[in-house]
Design a protein around this motif. Structure first.
Motif, PDB file in Angstrom:
ATOM      1  N   ARG A 161     -18.756   0.226  27.748  1.00 10.68           N
ATOM      2  CA  ARG A 161     -19.265  -0.019  29.245  1.00 10.68           C
ATOM      3  C   ARG A 161     -18.071   0.541  30.206  1.00 10.68           C
ATOM      4  N   LEU A 162     -17.002   0.089  30.012  1.00  9.87           N
ATOM      5  CA  LEU A 162     -16.059   0.244  31.100  1.00  9.87           C
ATOM      6  C   LEU A 162     -15.617   1.699  31.179  1.00  9.87           C
ATOM      7  N   ALA A 163     -15.476   2.410  29.858  1.00 14.85           N
ATOM      8  CA  ALA A 163     -15.261   3.837  29.856  1.00 14.85           C
ATOM      9  C   ALA A 163     -16.419   4.652  30.593  1.00 14.85           C
ATOM     10  N   ASP A 164     -17.667   4.261  30.421  1.00 14.34           N
ATOM     11  CA  ASP A 164     -18.739   4.854  31.114  1.00 14.34           C
ATOM     12  C   ASP A 164     -18.648   4.593  32.753  1.00 14.34           C
ATOM     13  N   GLU A 165     -18.239   3.362  32.976  1.00 16.99           N
ATOM     14  CA  GLU A 165     -17.977   3.372  34.352  1.00 16.99           C
ATOM     15  C   GLU A 165     -16.932   4.034  34.985  1.00 16.99           C
ATOM     16  N   ALA A 166     -15.661   4.394  33.997  1.00 10.22           N
ATOM     17  CA  ALA A 166     -14.557   4.989  34.653  1.00 10.22           C
ATOM     18  C   ALA A 166     -14.852   6.549  34.447  1.00 10.22           C
ATOM     19  N   GLY A 167     -15.766   7.051  34.050  1.00  8.39           N
ATOM     20  CA  GLY A 167     -16.071   8.715  34.018  1.00  8.39           C
ATOM     21  C   GLY A 167     -15.203   9.125  32.592  1.00  8.39           C
ATOM     22  N   LEU A 168     -15.207   8.155  31.546  1.00  4.69           N
ATOM     23  CA  LEU A 168     -14.479   8.451  30.499  1.00  4.69           C
ATOM     24  C   LEU A 168     -15.117   8.969  29.282  1.00  4.69           C
ATOM     25  N   ILE A 169     -16.540   8.988  29.368  1.00  8.11           N
ATOM     26  CA  ILE A 169     -17.481   9.430  28.375  1.00  8.11           C
ATOM     27  C   ILE A 169     -17.672  10.852  28.427  1.00  8.11           C
ATOM     28  N   GLU A 170     -17.107  11.360  27.417  1.00  6.65           N
ATOM     29  CA  GLU A 170     -17.351  13.064  27.576  1.00  6.65           C
ATOM     30  C   GLU A 170     -18.464  13.579  27.274  1.00  6.65           C
ATOM     31  N   GLN A 171     -19.211  13.014  26.240  1.00 10.14           N
ATOM     32  CA  GLN A 171     -20.482  13.505  25.529  1.00 10.14           C
ATOM     33  C   GLN A 171     -21.223  12.257  25.385  1.00 10.14           C
ATOM     34  N   PRO A 172     -22.080  12.046  26.360  1.00  6.18           N
ATOM     35  CA  PRO A 172     -22.574  10.875  26.277  1.00  6.18           C
ATOM     36  C   PRO A 172     -23.676  10.612  24.968  1.00  6.18           C
ATOM     37  N   GLU A 173     -24.224  11.837  24.618  1.00 10.98           N
ATOM     38  CA  GLU A 173     -25.161  11.836  23.451  1.00 10.98           C
ATOM     39  C   GLU A 173     -24.315  11.211  22.007  1.00 10.98           C
ATOM     40  N   LEU A 174     -23.384  11.929  22.074  1.00  8.04           N
ATOM     41  CA  LEU A 174     -22.384  11.690  20.820  1.00  8.04           C
ATOM     42  C   LEU A 174     -22.014  10.342  20.771  1.00  8.04           C
ATOM     43  N   ALA A 175     -21.447   9.781  21.925  1.00  3.60           N
ATOM     44  CA  ALA A 175     -20.980   8.336  22.133  1.00  3.60           C
ATOM     45  C   ALA A 175     -21.921   7.254  21.725  1.00  3.60           C
ATOM     46  N   ALA A 176     -23.206   7.829  22.300  1.00  7.66           N
ATOM     47  CA  ALA A 176     -24.404   6.986  22.178  1.00  7.66           C
ATOM     48  C   ALA A 176     -24.934   6.857  20.442  1.00  7.66           C
ATOM     49  N   ARG A 177     -24.603   8.247  20.037  1.00 10.46           N
ATOM     50  CA  ARG A 177     -24.876   8.315  18.467  1.00 10.46           C
ATOM     51  C   ARG A 177     -24.012   7.396  17.557  1.00 10.46           C
ATOM     52  N   ARG A 178     -23.038   7.590  17.943  1.00 13.92           N
ATOM     53  CA  ARG A 178     -21.770   6.760  17.369  1.00 13.92           C
ATOM     54  C   ARG A 178     -21.598   5.274  17.448  1.00 13.92           C
ATOM     55  N   MET A 179     -21.834   4.931  18.691  1.00 10.94           N
ATOM     56  CA  MET A 179     -21.884   3.471  18.920  1.00 10.94           C
ATOM     57  C   MET A 179     -23.224   3.119  18.139  1.00 10.94           C
ATOM     58  N   ARG A 180     -24.291   3.789  18.268  1.00 12.03           N
ATOM     59  CA  ARG A 180     -25.527   2.980  17.565  1.00 12.03           C
ATOM     60  C   ARG A 180     -24.865   2.990  16.006  1.00 12.03           C
ATOM     61  N   HIS A 181     -24.406   3.816  15.377  1.00 14.29           N
ATOM     62  CA  HIS A 181     -24.050   3.772  13.833  1.00 14.29           C
ATOM     63  C   HIS A 181     -23.078   2.586  13.773  1.00 14.29           C
ATOM     64  N   LEU A 182     -22.074   2.387  14.681  1.00 14.02           N
ATOM     65  CA  LEU A 182     -21.247   1.300  14.606  1.00 14.02           C
ATOM     66  C   LEU A 182     -21.996  -0.110  14.591  1.00 14.02           C
ATOM     67  N   LEU A 183     -23.033  -0.176  15.708  1.00  9.96           N
ATOM     68  CA  LEU A 183     -23.766  -1.393  15.779  1.00  9.96           C
ATOM     69  C   LEU A 183     -24.471  -1.481  14.541  1.00  9.96           C
ATOM     70  N   GLY A 184     -25.290  -0.546  13.795  1.00 14.24           N
ATOM     71  CA  GLY A 184     -25.917  -0.718  12.454  1.00 14.24           C
ATOM     72  C   GLY A 184     -25.095  -1.300  11.320  1.00 14.24           C
ATOM     73  N   LEU A 185     -23.927  -0.605  11.369  1.00 15.71           N
ATOM     74  CA  LEU A 185     -23.070  -1.205  10.199  1.00 15.71           C
ATOM     75  C   LEU A 185     -22.647  -2.640  10.469  1.00 15.71           C
ATOM     76  N   HIS A 186     -23.018  -3.184  11.678  1.00 14.59           N
ATOM     77  CA  HIS A 186     -22.713  -4.654  11.828  1.00 14.59           C
ATOM     78  C   HIS A 186     -23.998  -5.260  12.071  1.00 14.59           C
ATOM     79  N   GLY A 187     -24.934  -4.707  11.330  1.00 15.79           N
ATOM     80  CA  GLY A 187     -26.365  -5.352  11.661  1.00 15.79           C
ATOM     81  C   GLY A 187     -27.010  -5.484  12.645  1.00 15.79           C
ATOM     82  N   VAL A 188     -26.824  -4.858  13.838  1.00 16.79           N
ATOM     83  CA  VAL A 188     -27.419  -4.914  15.072  1.00 16.79           C
ATOM     84  C   VAL A 188     -28.446  -3.451  15.116  1.00 16.79           C
ATOM     85  N   ASP A 189     -29.684  -3.843  15.377  1.00 17.60           N
ATOM     86  CA  ASP A 189     -30.525  -2.819  15.510  1.00 17.60           C
ATOM     87  C   ASP A 189     -30.383  -2.308  16.894  1.00 17.60           C
ATOM     88  N   ALA A 190     -29.783  -1.138  17.056  1.00 12.51           N
ATOM     89  CA  ALA A 190     -29.525  -0.666  18.533  1.00 12.51           C
ATOM     90  C   ALA A 190     -30.807   0.091  19.061  1.00 12.51           C
TER      91      ALA A 190
END
Length: 395
Positions: free
Chosen positions: A366-395
């Motif tokens: 969230r803080l990286a997004d607010e600071a303008g430091l997410i360079e590829q939003p779709e890639l970031a969302a996909r990777r974060m969704r994968h990390l969440l899934g590995l922790h049992g979170v339905d993203a």
């Protein structure tokens, strides 16, 4: 792909968050700065190596060097084989020396590329240092190896010296010996115990002001052999106080990942230019490199308003990455590299990706997004969704 994610909160609940998809900061095509700025760079682990990650070190050399080439293109120097590269937290001395050699070799192909390399005593086993002579020999071994490669030295704070030194005089003896024989001026390194508890009482005193007196005495006795000192105390007042006492021409390299923007901008107080402002040697510059480059370029044109406008939103992110236990900040730096597509995985040397919680990483996103430091939003969302899934979170 949806940019909306279910992100865990500190209280354990999930909340919907949508990445802004705002345009990320970009570095100038031909950056020019009026400060020297080093980024302490991370290393990229090889996740396919058949090793025991807690006990052995395997590096993806191609990706690691590509990270350094990216920093050089943005006008940033590389502080090599430092704590950001997990020196002493998974990166051993033989691998550090190979990293330094590869980085120096790559820098020769980049006009103006700066590299300063960490020189320490980490080849000493915990029980092998019985006095300052053992520490000196360990430093000298690394100095000789780095200088043979043509490298410039950062004399890293030594856990062994902190363990065996009996007081300030031992620090004066060790550093005096090393500085007299260094081939060219070095950068000294004062890392606070929030970064490494084994460095408590460095410079011979638990009193920071007395410790500073000793560090200044070392510099005062050898000013021609000291390019500058990097201090990481997360205390801007003490950094400014020390900066004003440095001999003319000796630089203060801020290592304050909480207050870097105002310290680099400077306060204009002091009889010499180097006493009025800080240069930079920062781990956070690895994570915020495009913003750091754009801000430093603005400062070089005396556009201080733009400099602060760019860096101000990065400070909350940096304070989050470096929050206590501060020594685990490397996890946030590597997370940023993974989220932004600069490496293909979120594995770290020593298995250190496990040192921060999922809510911590969600807040970092969230803080990286607010600071303008997410360079590829779709890639970031996909990777974060994968990390969440590995922790049992339905993203």
């Amino acid at each position: 792909m949806s940019l909306t994610l279910n992100l865990p909160q500190p209280d354990g609940h999930l909340a919907r968050y949508t990445l802004s998809a705002r345009e990320a900061w970009g570095a100038p095509a031909e950056p020019a700065f009026n400060r020297i700025a080093y980024s302490a760079a991370h290393v990229v682990a090889d996740p396919l190596a058949p090793i025991d990650p807690w006990l052995q070190c395997a590096i993806d050399w191609d990706c690691t060097i590509a990270c350094r080439q990216r920093l050089w293109r943005m006008g940033l120097g590389v502080a090599e084989a430092m704590d950001t590269a997990q020196r002493g937290m998974g990166l051993d001395w033989p691998t550090s020396l190979e990293l330094i050699a590869r980085s120096l070799d790559a820098a020769r192909d980049v006009p103006g590329a700066r590299v300063a390399s960490g020189c320490g005593t980490d080849q000493l086993a915990p029980d092998a240092a019985h006095g300052v002579d053992d520490v000196i020999r360990a430093y000298e071994e690394q100095m000789a190896a780095i200088e043979k490669l043509g490298g410039r030295l950062i004399l890293m704070a030594s856990r062994a010296l902190a363990r065996v030194a009996r007081g300030p005089d031992d620090y004066l003896q060790v550093y005096g010996r090393l500085l007299r024989q260094a081939r060219e001026p070095v950068i000294l390194h004062w890392l606070g115990d929030m970064f490494d508890p084994a460095l408590a009482g460095y410079w011979g005193s638990a009193d920071v002001d007395r410790a500073m007196d000793t560090a200044l005495a070392v510099i005062g006795a050898n000013p021609a052999q000291v390019d500058g000192i990097k201090i990481s105390l997360l205390d801007k007042g003490r950094e400014i106080a020390m900066r004003r006492r440095l001999p003319p021409g000796v630089r203060m390299y801020t290592g304050d990942d909480f207050n870097y923007a105002e310290l680099i901008a400077g306060d204009g107080v002091g009889s010499a230019p180097t006493q009025r402002q800080s240069d930079a040697l920062l781990g956070i510059f690895d994570a915020i490199a495009p913003a750091a480059s754009a801000a430093l370029a603005a400062l070089a044109t005396h556009d201080r308003s733009r400099f602060h406008a760019i860096l101000a939103p990065t400070v909350p992110l940096s304070r989050h990455i470096f929050k206590a236990p501060t020594r685990f900040y490397k996890t946030g730096v590597v997370f940023m590299a993974w989220i932004n597509g600069h490496q293909d995985h979120f594995a770290m040397v020593g298995g250190q990706q496990s040192t921060r919680s999922l809510p911590h990483l969600a807040e970092l996103l969230r803080l990286a997004d607010e600071a303008g430091l997410i360079e590829q939003p779709e890639l970031a969302a996909r990777r974060m969704r994968h990390l969440l899934g590995l922790h049992g979170v339905d993203a």
